[in-house]
Enzyme design. Sequence first.
Site, PDB file in Angstrom:
ATOM      1  N   GLU A 246      -5.711  -8.578   1.094  1.00  0.00           N
ATOM      2  CA  GLU A 246      -6.186  -8.039   2.199  1.00  0.00           C
ATOM      3  C   GLU A 246      -7.712  -7.931   1.977  1.00  0.00           C
ATOM      4  O   GLU A 246      -7.960  -7.191   0.973  1.00  0.00           O
ATOM      5  CB  GLU A 246      -5.678  -7.007   2.864  1.00  0.00           C
ATOM      6  CG  GLU A 246      -4.367  -7.092   3.404  1.00  0.00           C
ATOM      7  CD  GLU A 246      -3.865  -5.819   4.062  1.00  0.00           C
ATOM      8  OE1 GLU A 246      -4.566  -5.083   4.617  1.00  0.00           O
ATOM      9  OE2 GLU A 246      -2.517  -5.702   4.163  1.00  0.00           O
TER      10      GLU A 246
ATOM     11  N   GLU B 267       0.769  -1.254   0.037  1.00  0.00           N
ATOM     12  CA  GLU B 267       0.109   0.042   0.103  1.00  0.00           C
ATOM     13  C   GLU B 267       0.892   1.295   0.084  1.00  0.00           C
ATOM     14  O   GLU B 267       0.708   2.254   1.036  1.00  0.00           O
ATOM     15  CB  GLU B 267      -0.993   0.029   1.087  1.00  0.00           C
ATOM     16  CG  GLU B 267      -1.929  -1.010   1.128  1.00  0.00           C
ATOM     17  CD  GLU B 267      -3.040  -0.788   2.458  1.00  0.00           C
ATOM     18  OE1 GLU B 267      -2.894  -0.162   3.185  1.00  0.00           O
ATOM     19  OE2 GLU B 267      -3.849  -1.710   2.326  1.00  0.00           O
TER      20      GLU B 267
HETATM   21  C1  BG6 Z   1      -4.107  -2.173   5.487  1.00  0.00           C
HETATM   22  C2  BG6 Z   1      -2.965  -2.686   6.047  1.00  0.00           C
HETATM   23  O1  BG6 Z   1      -4.397  -0.738   4.968  1.00  0.00           O
HETATM   24  O2  BG6 Z   1      -5.313  -2.314   6.476  1.00  0.00           O
HETATM   25  C3  BG6 Z   1      -2.883  -3.331   7.322  1.00  0.00           C
HETATM   26  O3  BG6 Z   1      -2.208  -3.169   5.011  1.00  0.00           O
HETATM   27  C4  BG6 Z   1      -4.109  -2.935   8.249  1.00  0.00           C
HETATM   28  O4  BG6 Z   1      -1.738  -3.449   7.949  1.00  0.00           O
HETATM   29  C5  BG6 Z   1      -5.418  -3.121   7.440  1.00  0.00           C
HETATM   30  O5  BG6 Z   1      -3.930  -3.682   9.460  1.00  0.00           O
HETATM   31  C6  BG6 Z   1      -6.501  -2.888   8.423  1.00  0.00           C
HETATM   32  O6  BG6 Z   1      -6.395  -1.478   8.810  1.00  0.00           O
HETATM   33  P1  BG6 Z   1      -6.638  -1.212  10.422  1.00  0.00           P
HETATM   34  O7  BG6 Z   1      -6.430   0.234  10.684  1.00  0.00           O
HETATM   35  O8  BG6 Z   1      -8.038  -1.774  10.657  1.00  0.00           O
HETATM   36  O9  BG6 Z   1      -5.551  -2.001  11.308  1.00  0.00           O
END
Ligand code: BG6
Length: 465
Positions: free
Chosen positions: A367, A163
């Site tokens: 993700e 990202e």
């Molecule tokens: C993504 C990242 O943007 O979102 C992760 O790559 C992150 O590292 C995930 O954990 C979820 O975001 P958050 O703020 O809920 O942990």
Amino acid sequence: MKQFPKDFLWGASSSAFQIEGAWNEDGKSMNVPDYNSFKKSHIQADSKVASDFYHHYKEDIALMKELGMHIYRFSISWSRIIPDGDGEVNTKGIDFYNNVIDCLIENDIIPFVTLFHFDTPYPLVEKYNGWADRRCVYAFEKFAKVCFESFGDRVKLWQVHNEQNLMIRVDERMNIEESDSYKADVLRYQMDYHMFLAHALATNACHEMVEGGKIGPAVSSTITYPTTNKPEDVYAAKMNNRFKTDYCLDVHFNGEYPGYFKKYLMECNLFPKTEPGDEELLKSAKMDFIALNYYRTLSASFLPVDEEHPLGTKHNDIDYDLYGYFKIDKNINLKASEYGAQIDPMGLRLVLNDYYDRYHLPLIITENGLGTADVLTEEGKVHDDYRIDYLKNHIEAIHDAIEDGVDMMGYCLWSFMDLLSSHQGFKKRYGLVYVNREDHDLKDMARIKKDSFYWYQKVIQNNGL
Ligand code: BG6
């Protein structure tokens, strides 16, 4: 029954600082996420222990095997491998990842490695403010080459930066501690540019050093809808997409900034310093696939550039985008998670179609998941039907995209187990496996399979829903 192609890879994801813990063990140095999480440890958990994967990796990989995962996407901590960022290699760091990779392979799980997941070694910040300095590009290239050399015989799938397009917008992640917004942006776009160069160097090195190696970026993906069908709002939505995600993929794909982005940088006097040979380098690096992280969609309406909102104006108010062209709105057609992410499976189908139309490269999701508080019952169960719903709807959308003609390699949900959320510690959980700890109480760190674990296990067994 929605059946997936027979070679579709089912998996799950994590990142080093969010799961490993052991933040200063066996020679590892502090990195930027450590630094930031220690500053905030009065309100949440920090990265010192996280999910303690460092000491539990065998047990965790046994659970991955039980789940039936084909592929595990995780990151390697730069500050474990080269603690001062650009100097000596730490053999204990290499040993740890060798053990993890070997254990995955023994369990028939394909290792899929991200080189950089937000974790710049802090010594590089102290030496020259990390990515602000061109030396960081070569430090990263060295780190990438050490990884290819040490693990490339067994790891064939790589991601460079996680990202980049989101990371550079978050001052804390980039360690931008500049209160003057113009000066902060000068740094930001120089850092962004350096990350592009580093991306290209790592991509080329992977192709040279790893036999059969494939490499690509992981972008934070979204789609922005126009809040109304006014042409100006359609333009606003398009520009929001372009500035938030598309420009980044365009640089990776074409080796240069797209016109609108160049214009913005020039008009705002933000164009980064370049050197002869950079353009050739950027153009020479070819992505093999695109990985995307998908959580939400956005909605935008046009905001005229006027005296109050001149081009390049910075607004702290979340109603405004950084660029002063458009306003981000709520989408009344979508429900949001308790943390405000607008949940939108159909948006995923749109994003996948859009990326495939534009780049014609295979796609993989690295993700996607629902972050929320889970309740561990007295019987030691976690009934997370809300997560099952979320995952089911998104997996269906992927199936629809495949039917639309999109070439999908696989799906790695976020996350295999509960981990340190970027902002909400362990209050916000994403895992299929519950980790029995709270922000300020490490409890017994037991691993407990949630209902979603058993549900996903069946999805994998059936290769579909
Ligand atoms: C993504 C990242 O943007 O979102 C992760 O790559 C992150 O590292 C995930 O954990 C979820 O975001 P958050 O703020 O809920 O942990």
